[in-house]
Design a protein around this motif. Structure first.
Motif: not given
Length: 599
Positions: A228-238, A108-113, A222-224, A210-217
């Motif tokens: 930027n240099s000041s923060e990392t934004i995550l959203e709940k991985f439904e 039941g667990f998945k990668w973000w991709n 919560y997924r990225v 960026q590759q982590l985001i693009d390829e859902g790694l």
């Protein structure tokens, strides 16, 4: 959700901030840079790690690896608890039968991709680790039984708890889509040279944020989605199994290494600090809605490491004089002002005092050499004079009348700087000349491993366990001696592979032939001990060596836990969930146990 926490920038379609702060689509992204955050109603803000722009996610390339961000973005397989046990985290079960540890993964667990997370994703990392150095590895084989089962067989009999500890604090962070090709090459390698070639390529490989985001790694709750240099934004991985547990849709991670976390906290711009307690001084400055939620008697300590390549540091009386010349309480008091919660180390055992009884026994500890917690300048003076050192115009000179100065390396975090400054000032006041070299946290570990300074600050715990293997680990987080099979007499910091200690525990001098010990080999053997009794025997030998020879010295034992905004959020206190484990706030967050109080 912090009251004045506005995003420092906006993100373009690649996730990174555009030059003008726009999103790349002509909009302002719905965010504000002037306080009164537009994300205040649905975002959990907390500090952790380094900027996502400065790190990468190939765990084999350690120089700029995202150690702390990794913890937020990947599922942890198993974890240690304060009672000494190791239990499943992601794992559904872990069982021991003879020399084989069976790991059962849940479905039941998945990668973000969208790919299923399976046992193969973890198996690939285990096999790469083994095949990099199969002769030295304690593992005979890893077998992928099916999509959700791994059998891990040790070469020799190992105590069940240590077999489980072998996979504690490890993550499913080797996705088969990236690492399978490297495993195939290791499997095809027929000799050490070919294996080294694969390792070289693996070390050169980088997985950017960026590759982590693009390829859902990633695979955590919560997924990225931007950084930027000041923060990392995550959203709940439904699609995560825990998604329904929490109503918090977004998270903002602020780099603790570059942001002024203290000011953000005082100004109510953070909702939580996932692995830090407020100190007494901070409690008077922080907003009323911020409380210490859970307190943990932690495993972590901090130390200074001695570099025996310096001819003076290599002399035992000099190392003992240094420890006698400094006041641990003053060092820790300076750290408390900077936010550390902890107490001075009362015994030089290299272990956290809370595990002394189980692994040493009170009688053994009572026999050890008793170094002062407060400085003893008379003892320090006597030690140096007996070694032939003399004082000229208030400064110590060596037996040849030559002056000397020690370089002390430390990280630029405020707590470490404060402790090192007190350490430096007290040695200078005593007449031992020192100079501080301060290095940014981004570059610190690379600089440390050049071993060009004489004394180094470093954490003292190599694994998130309440166990001797976490402290007697043959690396800089433990006590680095080096590779005993190197053919050299000493390792990278000049510590000998074979040395002699007194036959009698607590003796300050060697009488007769003494007791020969090989500390590096002992540390390598400790995780593979066959029984609890063998763990204790080996730990006692290592503790006696540490206490007598002072290869390093530990000066503070930290307490941990987490604080949070209990007005806006519901945060577990330990009553409903067992939190006596590393980073209890982060543990709660990743399990979806933190929700808003808006309902």
């Amino acid at each position: 959700m912090a009251g004045t926490a506005g995003l420092a920038g906006c993100f373009d379609s690649s996730g990174q901030t555009t030059e003008d702060g726009g999103t790349g689509d002509g909009t302002d992204g719905g965010t504000s840079t002037e306080g009164g955050a537009s994300l205040a109603d649905d975002t959990l803000d907390y500090p952790a790690g380094r900027p996502a722009t400065d790190v990468q996610f190939n765990r084999y390339s350690l120089g700029n690896y995202a150690h702390t961000l990794q913890d937020q973005l990947f599922e942890e397989v198993a974890r240690g608890y304060a009672d000494g046990s190791v239990r499943p985290d992601l794992l559904e079960d872990m069982t021991v039968d003879g020399r084989t540890l069976t790991l059962t993964f849940p479905e039941g667990f998945k990668w973000w991709n969208g790919d299923d997370l399976t046992a193969e994703d973890y198996y690939i990392g285990l096999e790469i680790d083994r095949l990099q150095s199969p002769e030295q590895s304690p593992i005979e084989s890893n077998t992928l039984v099916d999509d959700y089962t791994i059998e891990r067989t040790f070469k020799t009999a190992v105590s069940p708890n240590l077999m489980k500890a072998n996979v504690a604090e490890t993550f499913v962070n080797t996705p088969r889509s990236i690492y399978r090709e490297y495993l195939t090459r290791y499997e095809e390698a027929s000799n050490e040279s070919e294996r080294e070639s694969v390792t070289s390529d693996l070390l050169d490989m980088s997985i950017t944020t960026q590759q982590l985001i693009d390829e859902g790694l990633g695979n955590a709750l919560y997924r990225v989605t931007g950084f930027n240099s000041s923060e990392t934004i995550l959203e709940k991985f439904e699609d995560h199994p825990y998604a329904s547990r929490t109503d918090i849709p977004k998270v903002r991670i602020i780099p603790e290494t570059t942001a002024d976390v203290e000011s953000l906290s005082v100004n109510d711009q953070l909702d939580m600090n996932p692995d830090v307690l407020m100190s007494e001084s901070q409690q008077s400055r922080y907003p009323d809605n911020i409380e210490n939620v859970y307190r943990l008697n932690w495993f972590r300590t901090q130390k200074f490491t001695f570099n025996f390549k310096n001819e003076h540091i290599a002399r035992l009386p000099v190392r003992r004089a240094i420890v006698n010349a400094v006041d641990f309480e003053s060092m820790v008091a300076a750290m408390r002002q900077a936010g550390t919660v902890g107490a001075p180390a009362e015994n030089q055992t290299a272990l956290r005092s809370t595990i002394h009884e189980e692994y040493l026994g009170e009688d053994f500890v009572d026999q050890l050499i008793d170094y002062p917690v407060g400085k003893d300048l008379d003892a320090a003076t006597q030690l140096l004079e007996d070694a032939g050192y003399t004082k000229e115009n208030g400064t110590w000179v060596d037996p040849d009348g030559e002056s000397f100065t020690f370089t002390v390396l430390t990280q630029n975090n405020n707590t470490q700087v404060q402790a090192t400054k007190v350490f430096n000032d007290q040695l200078n006041a005593f007449g031992i000349q020192t100079e501080i070299s301060t290095v940014s946290s981004t570059d610190y570990y690379q600089r440390l491993q050049t071993y060009e300074a004489d004394i180094f600050w470093i954490w003292h715990v190599a694994k998130a366990l309440w166990h001797p293997t976490a402290y007697f680990s043959n690396n800089f987080y433990g006590i680095e001696v080096g590779d005993p099979s190197s053919g050299n007499e000493t390792g990278p910091t000049g510590k000998p592979f074979t040395t002699t200690i007194p036959s009698e525990v607590g003796a300050t001098e060697i009488s007769g032939s003494g007791k020969e010990i090989q500390p590096a080999q002992l540390m390598n053997d400790l995780p593979n001990s066959e029984s609890a009794e063998q763990v204790r025997e080996r730990t006692r030998d290592l503790v006696q060596w540490f206490n007598y020879a002072l290869p390093d010295f530990v000066f503070v034992e930290e307490d941990s836990g987490y604080w949070g905004d209990t007005q806006d959020f519901s945060m577990p206190t330990g009553d409903d969930y067992e939190l006596n484990t590393n980073r209890p706030g982060e543990f709660s967050f990743k399990n979806g146990w933190i929700s808003s109080n808006s309902q």
